[in-house]
Design a protein around this motif. Structure first.
Motif, PDB file in Angstrom:
ATOM      1  N   PRO A 222      69.213 -61.150-118.753  1.00  0.00           N
ATOM      2  CA  PRO A 222      70.630 -61.517-118.601  1.00  0.00           C
ATOM      3  C   PRO A 222      70.910 -62.962-118.966  1.00  0.00           C
ATOM      4  O   PRO A 222      71.301 -63.755-118.114  1.00  0.00           O
TER       5      PRO A 222
ATOM      6  N   ARG B 151      73.682 -62.715-124.209  1.00  0.00           N
ATOM      7  CA  ARG B 151      74.372 -61.478-123.812  1.00  0.00           C
ATOM      8  C   ARG B 151      75.719 -61.782-123.177  1.00  0.00           C
ATOM      9  O   ARG B 151      76.705 -61.099-123.422  1.00  0.00           O
TER      10      ARG B 151
ATOM     11  N   LYS C  58      74.526 -57.352-115.283  1.00  0.00           N
ATOM     12  CA  LYS C  58      73.590 -57.317-116.420  1.00  0.00           C
ATOM     13  C   LYS C  58      72.125 -57.259-115.984  1.00  0.00           C
ATOM     14  O   LYS C  58      71.228 -57.422-116.805  1.00  0.00           O
ATOM     15  N   VAL C  59      71.873 -57.061-114.706  1.00  0.00           N
ATOM     16  CA  VAL C  59      70.483 -56.947-114.250  1.00  0.00           C
ATOM     17  C   VAL C  59      70.284 -55.619-113.518  1.00  0.00           C
ATOM     18  O   VAL C  59      69.579 -54.745-114.000  1.00  0.00           O
TER      19      VAL C  59
ATOM     20  N   LEU D  93      69.008 -50.030-113.499  1.00  0.00           N
ATOM     21  CA  LEU D  93      68.613 -51.251-114.212  1.00  0.00           C
ATOM     22  C   LEU D  93      69.379 -51.349-115.517  1.00  0.00           C
ATOM     23  O   LEU D  93      69.324 -50.437-116.352  1.00  0.00           O
ATOM     24  N   SER D  94      70.081 -52.440-115.682  1.00  0.00           N
ATOM     25  CA  SER D  94      70.891 -52.614-116.890  1.00  0.00           C
ATOM     26  C   SER D  94      69.979 -52.768-118.104  1.00  0.00           C
ATOM     27  O   SER D  94      69.228 -53.734-118.216  1.00  0.00           O
ATOM     28  N   THR D  95      70.042 -51.796-119.002  1.00  0.00           N
ATOM     29  CA  THR D  95      69.147 -51.783-120.167  1.00  0.00           C
ATOM     30  C   THR D  95      69.963 -51.385-121.391  1.00  0.00           C
ATOM     31  O   THR D  95      70.064 -50.205-121.723  1.00  0.00           O
ATOM     32  N   PRO D  96      70.578 -52.349-122.049  1.00  0.00           N
ATOM     33  CA  PRO D  96      71.510 -51.986-123.113  1.00  0.00           C
ATOM     34  C   PRO D  96      70.865 -51.376-124.349  1.00  0.00           C
ATOM     35  O   PRO D  96      71.526 -50.659-125.089  1.00  0.00           O
ATOM     36  N   ASP D  97      69.574 -51.619-124.561  1.00  0.00           N
ATOM     37  CA  ASP D  97      68.961 -51.159-125.802  1.00  0.00           C
ATOM     38  C   ASP D  97      68.342 -49.770-125.637  1.00  0.00           C
ATOM     39  O   ASP D  97      67.572 -49.523-124.702  1.00  0.00           O
TER      40      ASP D  97
ATOM     41  N   THR E 138      64.517 -49.516-125.601  1.00  0.00           N
ATOM     42  CA  THR E 138      63.937 -49.993-124.344  1.00  0.00           C
ATOM     43  C   THR E 138      64.094 -48.941-123.245  1.00  0.00           C
ATOM     44  O   THR E 138      63.192 -48.752-122.431  1.00  0.00           O
TER      45      THR E 138
ATOM     46  N   LEU F 130      61.382 -54.062-116.201  1.00  0.00           N
ATOM     47  CA  LEU F 130      62.811 -54.197-116.532  1.00  0.00           C
ATOM     48  C   LEU F 130      63.505 -55.092-115.512  1.00  0.00           C
ATOM     49  O   LEU F 130      63.108 -55.154-114.360  1.00  0.00           O
ATOM     50  N   GLY F 131      64.558 -55.718-115.957  1.00  0.00           N
ATOM     51  CA  GLY F 131      65.335 -56.574-115.062  1.00  0.00           C
ATOM     52  C   GLY F 131      64.897 -58.017-115.205  1.00  0.00           C
ATOM     53  O   GLY F 131      64.181 -58.375-116.143  1.00  0.00           O
ATOM     54  N   TYR F 132      65.341 -58.829-114.265  1.00  0.00           N
ATOM     55  CA  TYR F 132      64.999 -60.243-114.320  1.00  0.00           C
ATOM     56  C   TYR F 132      64.573 -60.721-112.938  1.00  0.00           C
ATOM     57  O   TYR F 132      65.266 -60.491-111.945  1.00  0.00           O
TER      58      TYR F 132
ATOM     59  N   THR G 232      68.890 -58.562-125.406  1.00  0.00           N
ATOM     60  CA  THR G 232      69.343 -57.178-125.267  1.00  0.00           C
ATOM     61  C   THR G 232      68.157 -56.226-125.251  1.00  0.00           C
ATOM     62  O   THR G 232      68.078 -55.338-124.396  1.00  0.00           O
ATOM     63  N   ILE G 233      67.239 -56.415-126.185  1.00  0.00           N
ATOM     64  CA  ILE G 233      66.085 -55.499-126.246  1.00  0.00           C
ATOM     65  C   ILE G 233      65.267 -55.579-124.963  1.00  0.00           C
ATOM     66  O   ILE G 233      64.864 -54.561-124.407  1.00  0.00           O
TER      67      ILE G 233
ATOM     68  N   ILE H 222      58.102 -53.193-128.236  1.00  0.00           N
ATOM     69  CA  ILE H 222      58.357 -52.496-126.971  1.00  0.00           C
ATOM     70  C   ILE H 222      58.016 -50.999-127.101  1.00  0.00           C
ATOM     71  O   ILE H 222      57.497 -50.380-126.185  1.00  0.00           O
TER      72      ILE H 222
ATOM     73  N   ALA I 132      66.269 -56.682-122.086  1.00  0.00           N
ATOM     74  CA  ALA I 132      67.156 -56.580-120.913  1.00  0.00           C
ATOM     75  C   ALA I 132      67.145 -57.854-120.064  1.00  0.00           C
ATOM     76  O   ALA I 132      67.033 -57.791-118.839  1.00  0.00           O
TER      77      ALA I 132
ATOM     78  N   ILE J 205      55.352 -51.670-120.516  1.00  0.00           N
ATOM     79  CA  ILE J 205      56.353 -52.579-121.097  1.00  0.00           C
ATOM     80  C   ILE J 205      56.660 -53.621-120.025  1.00  0.00           C
ATOM     81  O   ILE J 205      56.345 -53.388-118.841  1.00  0.00           O
TER      82      ILE J 205
END
Lengths: 316, 566
Positions: free
Chosen positions: A266, A270, B243-244, B268-272, B275, A167-169, A261-262, A154, A264, A164
């Motif tokens: 869901p 997690r 989480k999103v 935007l949920s980005t825990p790392d 990233t 982000l999100g889903y 996690t890396i 990444i 992101a 990259i």
């Protein structure tokens, strides 16, 4: 065959019961509870208020009552609500399962697509350059941890290509292209790791099979290399590979937390790890039981696949 | 060479060392390697970086529209502001809800420490002569978001009363709101609050990010506020997918006409962390927080136009928390000796790459105008191992002792920081510190419950801006927010007197006395900390970060004034 399947399913009951006892017990042994986590950093919740909230959430009941209540919820397919967020667990699972299943499926496809040809190449070109390259890839896959490879990919994707995954889903049905972009890299990271074990197993079992008498007979008959390897040898060599892939699928359902996690995503990983950290008992218990049930089912399916791959195997 | 030059020199030196370690792949070698060969920098309490500590508001005419996106480390645990003070919730709640009062926004503040109170839902406020009654006049025509069941109903004084009563009844705000003896609403737009004891600083407390006003309808219909968030604020919560993402859209009926500028804010949920950094690099995120100076320099190689603000750390959130009501820590000589045996500057130079504060607990701007120098922190904050040894001998602990420490790793350098403390205490005082690392819930459970002996790596909560919270709430022996269990009659007296003192200059003087007492008695043993750097894409305007108020957390409400120049 039917009797065998029924017997295996009956055997699953004590296995699942044991799993439920272990997960229930372990969660209670861990210090702290969901309320402690929820109230974290607030610093001004009196013990009286905490007690009231614990009562509301049935956390004050004796353990055996809590356990029986939960087992009943499992049996009736009504896992209840998260004590931490208040969300219905079924809803959370409905959202997270498709993510993990898709990730796991893509990782398996990626892993197998990489491992089988490499394994075959390594076995048929033993101790040649292509064998060394294949083994190097396998060792790399085993050696590079997910968190390292994922972070590296990444980071360098951002630096070199200014790109990259979005982000999100986004679900597959909503936008297949966006979904593919989001899943391709994490699946590749997981797949590379999985391919290592599969490739090594393919190589060694194929090498073994290639030394069998019936393969020698096939060579003697003048069959082509392609026919001998892919039709006669590989099918038999795949039995232990199927065991490995089946096990990997089970592991993936709960073990993708780092990659999720890396990138992101869901997914179940997690959801479960966060629930463990926050002592969200019902969520952890439900997820673990779900994984346990899936593993039992997968093991059964793997065993049944043996019979399809090798007609000599019969289940009584 | 000026102090500034020293700081930059130290930063450059540690940069090289870091680069070397990164290239050699020795990052994991950690503390041991870093300590070797470190040249001792002068004792700067908080060396500045080359980045500005304040970014003034844009003087260009603002543009309307656009989407602001932020990759966020935090997910709100629940949406109910009665149940959590979490930063994850505040990043949303402060934009959807309002408070009675607020602190200045980025385009209103003179500098990063401007704490002038502004009206939010209230347009004026006044205290009685004895400061036991506070009257707030509300703005007229403030409407709840135009969504069911509120459907744009007007906000009235009864809403405030209902909300404050609910806060007092249960949840994490009870201590603040149980201070209220009673409330009256003489008319629709006036609320009079009677306090049990005088408090000149009460208005500050209702300006805190965690005192948001929620609607009675939702609480009454749902029984809690966990699933719906409807407020009067600049943004309407359109989507919350755990989480999103969180999607907030512009409230067209917001009472502060013309604001907010942006149409949508996407979290935007980005825990790392890697990233989040990659998301900023590729433009997927407009905002980023980095803790390390070296990381900032690396980022600038790919994003040279990024706008960077140094966060001048107002206070240290972490420190060594001692069981001061039991031996050996009930002896002030032991506490002083321990504090003097710890080389804080070494931590600054190594772990924080030369850019961190030495450690104090009350925001410095409440007790002096300038950032404290090392000498401002008193003798026990200096590294004096010989004197420390002497004091320990006087206290009867010449041979040292064994004790325990438990902690949760809030940020990556913390483990190394604790190991440095362990090393200093062993080498200088023969104190054997047995360290246990806990996960978050275990740590918090033990820490907050207070059933522990020895020491803990303690923290103070992050949301509070007000002087009252940072002194009385956090240090008075009767306060449940007093995590460091300060139990000192002088502190109690000073903190109480502070609440009865309306004059700013007197408040500053009293706070200074209180801080001096804290440092003299080593009641909270603060450790170095660096709040880091706030980084924005070049098109963001009105982005100045205010002390103790992060745009991505408790200070998010200022995003109503942010605009995008693109």
């Amino acid at each position: 065959m039917t009797i065998y399947v029924v017997r295996r399913l009956l055997l699953a009951i004590p296995v699942l019961l044991l799993a439920s006892l272990v997960v229930f017990g372990l969660m209670r042994i861990m210090p702290g509870d969901a309320l402690t986590a929820l109230m974290a950093e607030s610093g001004n919740v009196s013990p009286r208020e905490l007690q009231k909230l614990r009562k509301d959430l049935r956390l004050d009941l004796p353990y055996h009552e809590q356990y029986l209540h939960w087992v009943w919820q499992m049996v009736t397919f009504n896992p209840g609500r998260s004590v931490f967020t208040g969300d219905a667990i079924a809803t959370s699972l409905k959202k997270s399962i498709p993510v993990t299943v898709e990730l796991a499926a893509m990782a398996i496809v990626f892993g197998v697509a990489l491992a089988i040809p490499l394994g075959v190449l390594s076995a048929t070109r033993q101790d040649k350059l292509s064998d060394y390259i294949g083994r190097l890839i396998a060792i790399s896959g085993l050696s590079f941890p997910d968190f390292w490879l994922g972070t590296l990919i990444i980071t360098f994707a951002a630096i070199w290509f200014s790109w990259i995954p979005p982000l999100g889903y986004t679900s597959l049905w909503e936008s297949p292209w966006r979904n593919l972009q989001q899943f391709l890299l994490p699946a590749a990271v997981l797949g590379l790791r999985l391919s290592a074990a599969t490739m090594r197993m393919t190589r060694s079992t194929l090498l073994e099979v290639l030394r069998e008498d019936y393969v020698r007979t096939a060579w003697a008959k003048g069959l082509s290399e392609r026919l001998i390897i892919y039709k006669h040898a590989l099918k038999n060599a795949l039995i232990p590979v199927v065991t490995i892939v089946g096990g990997q699928l089970g592991t993936l359902l709960a073990g993708t937390v780092i990659v999720e996690t890396i990138f992101a995503l869901p997914g179940m990983g997690r959801l479960t790890v966060e629930a463990i950290l926050f002592r969200d008992y019902p969520v952890v218990q439900t997820n673990v039981m779900l994984v346990a049930a899936t593993l039992v089912t997968l093991n059964l399916l793997v065993d049944l696949t043996y019979a399809w791959l090798d007609p000599r195997i019969r289940y009584q | 060479m000026s102090a500034n030059d020293h700081a930059q020199g130290a930063a450059r030196q540690s940069m090289k060392r870091r680069d070397f370690l990164q290239r050699a792949g020795w990052g994991s070698v950690g503390v041991t390697g870093l300590i070797i060969g470190v040249s001792r920098a002068p004792a700067l309490a908080h060396p500045p970086s080359q980045y500005p500590s304040w970014i003034p508001p844009s003087d260009k005419p603002p543009k309307r529209g656009g989407i602001l996106t932020r990759a966020s480390a935090w997910d709100p645990p629940v949406l109910d502001p009665r149940l959590t003070n979490s930063v994850g919730l505040s990043q949303i709640a402060t934009l959807v809800y309002n408070r009675l009062l607020r602190y200045p926004f980025s385009d209103e503040a003179k500098n990063d420490t401007d704490l002038t109170l502004k009206g939010d839902l209230a347009e004026s406020w006044e205290g009685s002569a004895d400061f036991k009654t506070w009257t707030f006049k509300l703005r007229q025509g403030v409407k709840w978001h135009n969504v069911p069941p509120l459907k744009g109903r007007e906000l009235v004084a009864d809403d405030i009363k209902y909300c404050y009563e609910a806060y007092a009844q249960e949840g994490v705000q009870t201590f603040t709101f149980q201070e209220i003896d009673g409330m009256e609403t003489p008319d629709k737009y006036t609320i009079r609050i009677h306090l049990k004891t005088p408090n000149t600083m009460f208005p500050q407390n209702v300006a805190e990010a965690v005192t948001t006003i929620f609607p009675r309808e939702v609480l009454e219909e749902d029984g809690d506020l966990k699933s719906r968030m409807i407020g009067t604020g600049p943004f309407i919560l359109k989507e919350h997918e755990r989480k999103v993402k969180v999607v907030l859209t512009r409230n067209p009926d917001y009472f502060d006409k013309g604001y907010p500028y942006i149409d949508q804010y996407r979290i935007l949920s980005t825990p790392d962390a890697a990233t989040r950094l990659a998301a900023f690099r590729t433009g997927q995120s407009d905002h980023l927080v980095l803790q390390s100076l070296a990381d900032v320099e690396t980022l600038r190689k790919t994003n040279p136009k990024a706008v960077i603000q140094e966060a001048v750390t107002g206070l240290a959130p972490f420190g060594l928390n001692l069981r001061a009501d039991k031996p050996p820590f009930n002896d002030v000589r032991v506490r002083r000796a321990m504090s003097m045996a710890i080389d804080r500057q070494k931590q600054v130079n190594t772990l924080f790459e030369g850019h961190a504060m030495l450690g104090w607990g009350v925001p410095y701007f409440y007790w002096q105008d300038e950032l404290p120098s090392a000498s401002d922190l008193g003798p026990y904050w200096q590294y004096r191992p010989a004197e420390a040894k002497k004091l320990m001998a006087e206290a009867g602990y010449a041979k040292g002792f064994e004790t325990t420490l438990f902690y949760y790793e809030y940020f990556p350098q913390m483990t190394s920081q604790i190991q440095l403390v362990q090393q200093d205490l062993k080498r200088n005082l023969n104190i054997e510190l047995k360290i246990t690392k806990n996960d978050y819930t275990t740590y918090f459970g033990r820490y907050a419950e207070g059933k522990w002996d020895g020491t803990a790596w303690g923290f103070q909560t992050g949301y509070a801006v007000s002087r009252d919270e940072r002194t009385y709430h956090y240090m008075h022996s009767k306060s449940p927010k007093n995590y460091f269990r300060v139990n000192d009659p002088v502190i109690d007296e000073l903190a109480t007197k502070l609440r009865q003192t309306p004059d700013h200059a007197e408040q500053q003087a009293l706070t200074k006395k209180l801080v001096e007492r804290e440092h003299d008695q080593v009641l909270r043993m603060w450790m170095p900390y660096d709040a880091g750097f706030f980084i924005w894409q070049p098109h963001a305007r009105n982005i100045g970060q205010l002390a103790l108020r992060s745009h991505g957390g408790y200070g998010a409400s200022t995003l109503a004034r942010l605009w995008l120049d693109k």
